[in-house]
Design a protein around this motif. Structure first.
Motif, PDB file in Angstrom:
ATOM      1  N   GLU A 136      60.164  20.465-132.498  1.00 53.54           N
ATOM      2  CA  GLU A 136      59.579  20.283-130.966  1.00 53.54           C
ATOM      3  C   GLU A 136      59.053  19.126-130.472  1.00 53.54           C
ATOM      4  O   GLU A 136      59.147  18.092-130.832  1.00 53.54           O
ATOM      5  N   PRO A 137      60.033  19.514-129.194  1.00 57.28           N
ATOM      6  CA  PRO A 137      60.004  17.366-128.404  1.00 57.28           C
ATOM      7  C   PRO A 137      58.724  16.830-127.808  1.00 57.28           C
ATOM      8  O   PRO A 137      57.638  18.269-128.162  1.00 57.28           O
ATOM      9  N   TYR A 138      58.620  15.847-127.736  1.00 59.55           N
ATOM     10  CA  TYR A 138      57.441  14.967-127.627  1.00 59.55           C
ATOM     11  C   TYR A 138      57.474  15.524-126.016  1.00 59.55           C
ATOM     12  O   TYR A 138      58.413  15.647-125.075  1.00 59.55           O
ATOM     13  N   THR A 139      56.020  15.590-125.261  1.00 65.89           N
ATOM     14  CA  THR A 139      55.393  15.657-123.458  1.00 65.89           C
ATOM     15  C   THR A 139      54.884  14.840-123.876  1.00 65.89           C
ATOM     16  O   THR A 139      53.488  13.942-124.756  1.00 65.89           O
ATOM     17  N   VAL A 140      55.030  14.064-122.901  1.00 67.19           N
ATOM     18  CA  VAL A 140      53.670  13.734-122.167  1.00 67.19           C
ATOM     19  C   VAL A 140      52.373  14.450-122.185  1.00 67.19           C
ATOM     20  O   VAL A 140      51.969  15.342-121.755  1.00 67.19           O
ATOM     21  N   PHE A 141      51.380  13.061-123.280  1.00 67.02           N
ATOM     22  CA  PHE A 141      50.002  13.819-123.748  1.00 67.02           C
ATOM     23  C   PHE A 141      49.337  12.852-122.451  1.00 67.02           C
ATOM     24  O   PHE A 141      48.038  13.645-122.110  1.00 67.02           O
ATOM     25  N   ALA A 142      49.011  11.781-122.641  1.00 68.50           N
ATOM     26  CA  ALA A 142      48.373  10.657-122.002  1.00 68.50           C
ATOM     27  C   ALA A 142      49.025   9.564-120.815  1.00 68.50           C
ATOM     28  O   ALA A 142      49.839   9.329-121.250  1.00 68.50           O
ATOM     29  N   VAL A 143      48.280   8.659-119.886  1.00 68.70           N
ATOM     30  CA  VAL A 143      49.144   8.146-119.193  1.00 68.70           C
ATOM     31  C   VAL A 143      47.484   6.976-119.287  1.00 68.70           C
ATOM     32  O   VAL A 143      46.914   6.999-119.085  1.00 68.70           O
ATOM     33  N   ASP A 144      48.346   5.844-120.033  1.00 63.88           N
ATOM     34  CA  ASP A 144      47.130   4.470-120.279  1.00 63.88           C
ATOM     35  C   ASP A 144      46.917   4.490-118.440  1.00 63.88           C
ATOM     36  O   ASP A 144      47.633   3.843-118.015  1.00 63.88           O
ATOM     37  N   PRO A 145      45.614   3.128-118.231  1.00 60.47           N
ATOM     38  CA  PRO A 145      45.888   2.497-117.571  1.00 60.47           C
ATOM     39  C   PRO A 145      47.050   1.984-116.499  1.00 60.47           C
ATOM     40  O   PRO A 145      47.040   0.645-115.937  1.00 60.47           O
TER      41      PRO A 145
END
Length: 127
Positions: A13-22
Motif C-alpha cells: 500500500e503506498p504511503y500518502t501525505v498524512f500531515a505537514v509539520d510547522p
C-alpha cells in the motif's frame, strides 16, 4: 514429494501525505501503518484518533528529537495535550530519509514526561 507453493504477490500500500509539520516537513502514512500503531498500543483506541495524531504534528508548538541510539534512525517527537487530562499523546515520526517522515508510533504518556535524550529541535532558539 514435490511441493508446490502458490504465493500471491505482496500488495504494498503506498504511503500518502498524512500531515505537514510547522517546518513544512511531510509525514507519510498508510492504513497498514495506522493499524500497526493501534495494534502495538491498543490503549490508543479509546484515547486518540488518527485526527489527534495529525493535530499533534500539524499544530506542534515544539518538536523534540530522540538522541538515543536508534541504529541510524532519526525520530522526531510531537506531543498533544488532551483537555482535562493528565495524559498527552506522543507521536513519533521517523525522519531518517530527510524531509519526508513516516508516522512510526503513538502512545499516551503522562503530561510533561520526557525520556532522557529527548532534545527540543524546533523552534530553534537564538543564541
Amino acid at each position: 514429494f514435490p511441493v508446490t507453493i502458490s504465493v500471491e504477490p505482496l500488495r504494498v500500500e503506498p504511503y500518502t501525505v498524512f500531515a505537514v509539520d510547522p517546518r513544512g516537513y511531510k509525514v507519510l502514512c498508510n492504513e497498514a501503518q495506522l493499524a500497526a500503531i493501534y495494534e502495538h498500543h491498543p490503549e490508543l483506541r479509546n484515547f486518540a484518533s488518527p485526527d489527534d495524531m495529525k493535530k499533534a504534528i500539524e499544530n506542534a508548538t515544539v518538536i523534540f528529537q530522540s538522541t538515543k541510539s536508534n541504529k541510524g534512525k532519526i525520530f522526531n517527537l510531537y506531543y498533544l495535550s488532551k483537555p482535562r487530562r493528565n495524559i498527552e499523546l506522543k507521536v513519533v515520526v521517523n525522519f531518517s530519509n530527510g524531509e519526508n517522515g513516516i508516522l512510526w508510533a503513538a502512545q499516551p504518556v503522562v503530561v510533561g514526561q520526557r525520556k532522557p535524550g529527548e532534545i527540543m529541535i524546533w523552534p530553534q532558539t537564538k543564541s
